[in-house]
Every structure is written in structure tokens, then in C-alpha cells.
Write a protein that holds these residues in place. Structure first.
Motif, PDB file in Angstrom:
ATOM      1  N   SER A  24       0.824  -1.204   0.000  1.00 55.90           N
ATOM      2  CA  SER A  24       0.000   0.000   0.000  1.00 55.90           C
ATOM      3  C   SER A  24       0.862   1.259   0.000  1.00 55.90           C
ATOM      4  N   THR A  25       1.932   1.242   0.785  1.00 62.08           N
ATOM      5  CA  THR A  25       2.830   2.401   0.852  1.00 62.08           C
ATOM      6  C   THR A  25       3.484   2.665  -0.496  1.00 62.08           C
ATOM      7  N   VAL A  58       7.672  -5.919  -4.534  1.00 60.97           N
ATOM      8  CA  VAL A  58       6.291  -5.486  -4.743  1.00 60.97           C
ATOM      9  C   VAL A  58       5.830  -6.035  -6.102  1.00 60.97           C
ATOM     10  N   PRO A  59       4.687  -6.716  -6.165  1.00 59.87           N
ATOM     11  CA  PRO A  59       4.216  -7.321  -7.419  1.00 59.87           C
ATOM     12  C   PRO A  59       4.022  -6.288  -8.530  1.00 59.87           C
ATOM     13  N   SER A  60       4.296  -6.716  -9.763  1.00 57.14           N
ATOM     14  CA  SER A  60       4.198  -5.821 -10.920  1.00 57.14           C
ATOM     15  C   SER A  60       2.800  -5.268 -11.111  1.00 57.14           C
ATOM     16  N   ASP A  61       1.770  -6.071 -10.777  1.00 59.43           N
ATOM     17  CA  ASP A  61       0.406  -5.589 -10.999  1.00 59.43           C
ATOM     18  C   ASP A  61       0.072  -4.411 -10.087  1.00 59.43           C
ATOM     19  N   ILE A  62       0.647  -4.383  -8.874  1.00 55.82           N
ATOM     20  CA  ILE A  62       0.426  -3.255  -7.962  1.00 55.82           C
ATOM     21  C   ILE A  62       1.131  -2.016  -8.502  1.00 55.82           C
ATOM     22  N   ILE A  63       2.345  -2.194  -8.998  1.00 56.35           N
ATOM     23  CA  ILE A  63       3.094  -1.077  -9.588  1.00 56.35           C
ATOM     24  C   ILE A  63       2.349  -0.521 -10.796  1.00 56.35           C
TER      25      ILE A  63
END
Length: 239
Positions: A24-25, A58-63
């Protein structure tokens, strides 16, 4: 032990923290960096944040979702804030936050201190006892060459440690981007082991008994606030 050791120890501690908060951050930081220019190739700040997120797995989909969100009109307006506070004994804290609602965040932070019968201070009531620094670590055997190159470029190095094929540089946060540019020009496919900008206490204190229990509770309460991204303090936690 120096500041680099403290940063490394904090990084190790983070691995046991909730992944959801970490993700989230970074989503907020990426969104904020992408506002106005969501192109990683031309937005150097966005590129650096994305690279750091990837190093933190951090997963690519979140990025990608954060970048896509930044392409839309309007959207959230996040702000970076810091609150300074006094804990038990001689302990002090600097609480770093990233929020889209300042009133909500300060209310939650104040509530955490109040629950421990401690208080938030005014600006610079605590920060004057801390140094605001960038600490960058890379895998390399070229400590001397890196030092000479950075000095030749007019970059002020506060400290440079070289041990076990790792070089750790302490510098002003305003020089962090230029330092990384120089490292990447010197070391192909550079591997960063540390990449932190934060507040580091000039002197540490030790807490025992009830004071330590109250301090640990305060840290836990602050960590449970979604808007809090980092808590810096002057308490020696031990290895």
C-alpha cells in the motif's frame, strides 16, 4: 555500530512486517511520483521509486495499477508529513506519513501517543537531535574508486564504508539521485543493498522495564496506522 548498521537492521525487521502495508505504501509513492508524468523512461523520480519497489518484491500488478491510476484526471492528492513526539524515558520519535487526509492521520497518530500517555511535539522539538541522511549501499569491490569519482563530481560524502564486497555511502538526501547516476555509470547492472532516506538519531538511549513496555506498545500502535510509512526513534533495540 554506525548508521548503516541501523538501516540494515531496520530493513531486516521489515521483512516480517505485513506485506499489505508495504504494498500500500509503495502504491501511494508510485502514484504520487507518476502524477503529471507517468512515463517511467522520462520521469527519473518515478523510475527510482519503481526500482526500489521491485527490490522490495512489490508485485508488478500493484506497480502498474498505481501508474495507470495516475494517468486519470483528478484522483487522490497524497501528502508527505512528519510528526515529532516524546515517548517514555528519554525516548523521542519522528513519525513519517503519506496521506490523502491530514485530519484523519494526525488524529490517529495523536490517539496512539495518548493511549500511551505520551505527546506529540511541535516542529523541530525532536528533529534537531537527528540527522536527515541518505544511505546507499551497493555490491562492489571499488570503494576507493567510488569515493574518488564522487568527490571529483563535487558530491559531498559524509561517510563511506567498504567491507565484504559492499560499499555503503552516507550523504545528503539532495545528492542521492546524482550518487545513483554515478554508481550506475561505474558499475554495470549495479545491485543496491541499501536505499534509504530518513532521520537517524545522533545519540541512542536504552529503555528498561515499564518504559520499554510502553515504548514497544507505542511503536505497535503507530505501525498499525495505514498512513504511517516509517517511525524513526532514538531507542537502542539491540541486535
Amino acid at each position: 555500530m554506525g548508521r548503516a548498521y541501523e538501516v540494515r537492521k531496520a530493513s531486516i525487521a521489515k521483512t516480517g512486517a505485513a506485506k499489505a502495508k508495504l504494498y500500500s505504501t509503495f502504491a501511494k509513492e508510485i502514484y504520487l511520483a507518476a502524477k503529471g508524468n507517468p512515463e517511467v523512461d522520462t520521469n527519473i523520480h518515478l523510475k527510482r521509486v519503481v526500482e526500489k519497489a521491485k527490490r522490495q518484491q512489490v508485485p508488478s500488478d500493484i506497480i502498474n495499477r498505481a501508474i495507470e491510476k495516475a494517468k486519470g484526471a483528478g484522483g487522490d492528492d497524497y501528502q508527505e508529513l512528519s510528526y515529532e513526539g516524546f515517548g517514555p524515558g528519554a525516548s523521542t520519535l519522528i513519525v513519517k506519513c503519506l496521506t490523502d487526509n491530514v485530519n484523519r492521520t494526525v488524529s490517529f497518530v495523536r490517539e496512539a501517543f495518548n493511549k500511551c500517555h505520551k505527546s506529540i511535539g511541535v516542529t523541530n522539538s525532536v528533529a534537531y537531535n537527528y540527522d536527515y541522511l541518505a544511505i546507499i549501499g551497493v555490491k562492489s569491490e571499488k570503494g576507493d574508486d567510488i569515493m574518488i569519482n564522487l568527490l571529483d563530481k563535487g558530491i559531498e560524502i559524509i561517510d563511506l564504508e567498504s567491507e565484504n564486497d559492499e560499499v555503503i555511502i552516507t550523504a545528503k538526501p539532495s545528492d542521492a539521485t546524482q550518487i545513483k547516476d554515478e554508481l550506475e555509470s561505474m558499475i554495470p547492472n549495479v545491485e543496491y543493498t541499501l536505499d534509504e532516506i530518513g532521520w537517524y538519531a545522533k545519540e541512542k538511549v536504552t529503555l528498561e522495564g515499564e518504559d520499554r513496555e510502553v515504548f514497544d506498545r507505542l511503536l505497535s500502535l503507530l505501525d498499525n496506522i495505514d498512513d504511517v510509512t516509517e517511525v524513526y526513534h532514538n531507542v537502542e533495540l539491540g541486535e
